[in-house]
Design an enzyme around this catalytic site. Sequence first.
Site, PDB file in Angstrom:
ATOM      1  N   GLU A 197      11.622  -5.576 -31.578  1.00  0.00           N
ATOM      2  CA  GLU A 197      12.775  -5.597 -32.493  1.00  0.00           C
ATOM      3  C   GLU A 197      12.413  -6.300 -33.803  1.00  0.00           C
ATOM      4  O   GLU A 197      12.901  -5.933 -34.875  1.00  0.00           O
ATOM      5  CB  GLU A 197      13.965  -6.284 -31.826  1.00  0.00           C
ATOM      6  CG  GLU A 197      14.588  -5.421 -30.727  1.00  0.00           C
ATOM      7  CD  GLU A 197      15.720  -6.117 -30.004  1.00  0.00           C
ATOM      8  OE1 GLU A 197      15.462  -7.197 -29.431  1.00  0.00           O
ATOM      9  OE2 GLU A 197      16.848  -5.616 -30.026  1.00  0.00           O
TER      10      GLU A 197
ATOM     11  N   GLU B 105      14.203  -4.201 -21.747  1.00  0.00           N
ATOM     12  CA  GLU B 105      15.364  -4.992 -21.313  1.00  0.00           C
ATOM     13  C   GLU B 105      16.108  -4.386 -20.126  1.00  0.00           C
ATOM     14  O   GLU B 105      16.575  -5.102 -19.234  1.00  0.00           O
ATOM     15  CB  GLU B 105      16.346  -5.179 -22.476  1.00  0.00           C
ATOM     16  CG  GLU B 105      15.892  -6.144 -23.548  1.00  0.00           C
ATOM     17  CD  GLU B 105      14.922  -5.553 -24.560  1.00  0.00           C
ATOM     18  OE1 GLU B 105      14.483  -4.390 -24.387  1.00  0.00           O
ATOM     19  OE2 GLU B 105      14.604  -6.251 -25.534  1.00  0.00           O
TER      20      GLU B 105
END
Length: 703
Positions: A103, A123
């Site tokens: 990210e 995730e």
Amino acid sequence: MSPVTYELKDNVGIITIDNAPVNALSHAVRAGLVDAMNQAQGDDSKAILIQCAGRTFIAGADISEFGKPSQDPILPEVLDTIEQSSKPVIAALHGTALGGGFETALASHYRIALKNAKVGLPEVNLGLIPGAGGTQRTPRLAGIKAALDLVLSGTPISASQAQEVGLIDHIVEDDDLAKGSFAYAQQLIKQEAPVRKTSEIAIDTARFEVGIFDEYRKTYAKKLRNQDAPQKIIDCVEAATKVTFEEGMKQEREAFIACRSSEQSASLRHIFFAERQAAKVNDLPRDIAARDIQNVAVIGAGLMGGGIAMNFANANIPVKVLEISAEALEKGMATIAKTYQGMVKKGRITPEQADQRISLITATTDYDDLKDSDLVIEAVFESIDVKKSVFTKLDEVCKEGAILATNTSYLDINEIAGFTKRPGDVVGLHFFSPAHIMKLLEIVRGEHTSHDVLASVMKLARTIKKVPVVARVCYGFIGNRMLRQYQREVQMCLIEGASPEQIDKVMMDWGMAMGPLMVADLAGLDISYKARQALTPEQKGNPKSYRIPDVLYEMGRIGQKSGSGYYIYDPETKARTADPSVLDIIEREAQSFGVTRKPMSDEEVLNRLSLALINEGFKILEEGVAQQAGDIDVVYCFGYGFPKYRGGPMFVAQTRGLTKVYEDICAYRQTHGDEYWTPSALLEKLVTEGLSLDEWEKGQHNG
Ligand code: NAD
């Protein structure tokens, strides 16, 4: 000292993160990144490089901060600072840029990577969603489909795959990332390349089908059944196509926080750590050297032996397969070849890979061929006499130092070790069917199994990509011992009033990969019947716990392969339907035991089946058969289709509350007697003393 440093080299501001071992995004890294970005805004730099020292770019969040209150600056704020930079920011990736690490790269204006780098958003594997723009920035760069695939699969992709979909701008062909990224930065400066904010990229709504989100919802409702995170990911990616970036980020943050505090994520995180803990043998000296395993042999080329052999060929380790006769050998080798052909057909391996793997498997009927084997795994019939003949022979022919393993499901490994003059070299390697697919490997240590043998097979498990769990010798070790209690309770519920469909539906809805009676039909009632015939009456237990499958077997209803068992199967499609005549059989058997069947609630079915597992789990723990509760959870999740998002039976016990579990078991003892419902002494002790499992385990380790 901050793990983040900043230097100005010519006109490039270089931010270096050095936070061994994997440059995790700890609080100090996040704060350091903001400081360095601020510094770079005020100096003469014309572009800013973010790079990492050591073996990888940021590989994700700092797991030691999991479960603690978040400390400012939180990652979305850090990434906002990066994206708002007035000078172009370039992320230079090597190793694995995962989760928050990737990210960070997505919030940078340019991304450059070494060719062997990998990027991903894993995730979902922990019941989470990316929480710092992953669901909002990925679709802006890669499009909807590629974004959904990356975020929902949780599987990293290679730098070149990432480049193909637009997630990476440039790949450095040689291995010098520092040089390559510096040159790239200077090139951008020269071109006066703009600040390219990912958040400002418009998603081209013409590039995807409107129905795509619902399709993914349906697929993931099946693939990751009952799990919230994948559905929330789809909602967030869809939001990216409909609302502003800021609104999308807000939705993502809310979903992330909800996932972070969910029971599903707590369970998945538990299993993640339990798997890593289970791979260690607690009492093994640190400096123990593993034996070298270059050549393997498998005795028996039946259902298990063939699958076991494939594990080694898949890991490029030559393996010999020994059978009792040429016919049995031919049959076993043909099955192996057919399985590989099936993998080729499904596109999992190439025809060349299949040939190469098959060429590593040699067939023999001559024990002399095993004299150089470093490890021999026996997978012959489950009979102590047959095992005796095999191990006596192995003791004669195998070289000194060879590891002699048995794949027995129930037999006493100490007794098997006693058939040799080298019990220290004997160990249980309990694979699960199909052995080339199932991840779990129970490693059963006998009374005399030596430390270096244990260390060797633990290491081997990793080589062949298994999830190892150590067990001590007892009837059924960890997994099958618990399974027996689960299956017994299934039968008790049938006799008392539940139907096969009800039981299967309750357990499937709860998250088990399959219902227990579907499993019985698939495995074949003949297999379990024959296994029961070898048992003593004491081992068989109460006839109520096996009378129905005995009758079905005697009627020739042996499951899917005969077209009927607990269910009826369509000969063509194998579609399963309920069979009312099975209910008549159950009714009759119940009457023969003097039981009047009554409707049973779904809640009772679930409670009884799960408590049967849990109580046995506690007994296994109290006897020291498992090293720790988490190991039992790993066995059940990786070997028996238990939902990982519930964390395993022992974790379920803790989330339900040990007192509640204990009281429920005591209540069943009241109504059903103590034949099967005596609470484990350990469970009783924990409840009486008000201790958690964790506290008790810590006490065990310290004392
Ligand atoms: P299987 O009947 O499919 O295969 C056994 C093979 O061993 C046969 O091919 C037979 O010809 C061969 N064999 C028998 N005696 C032999 C001897 N003296 N020398 C060489 N080969 C001999 O059985 P399986 O299901 O593969 O089970 C093998 C072992 O694995 C058993 O101990 C079983 O308990 C255990 N196990 C089975 C499963 C399962 O799901 N089937 C799972 C885990 C462990």
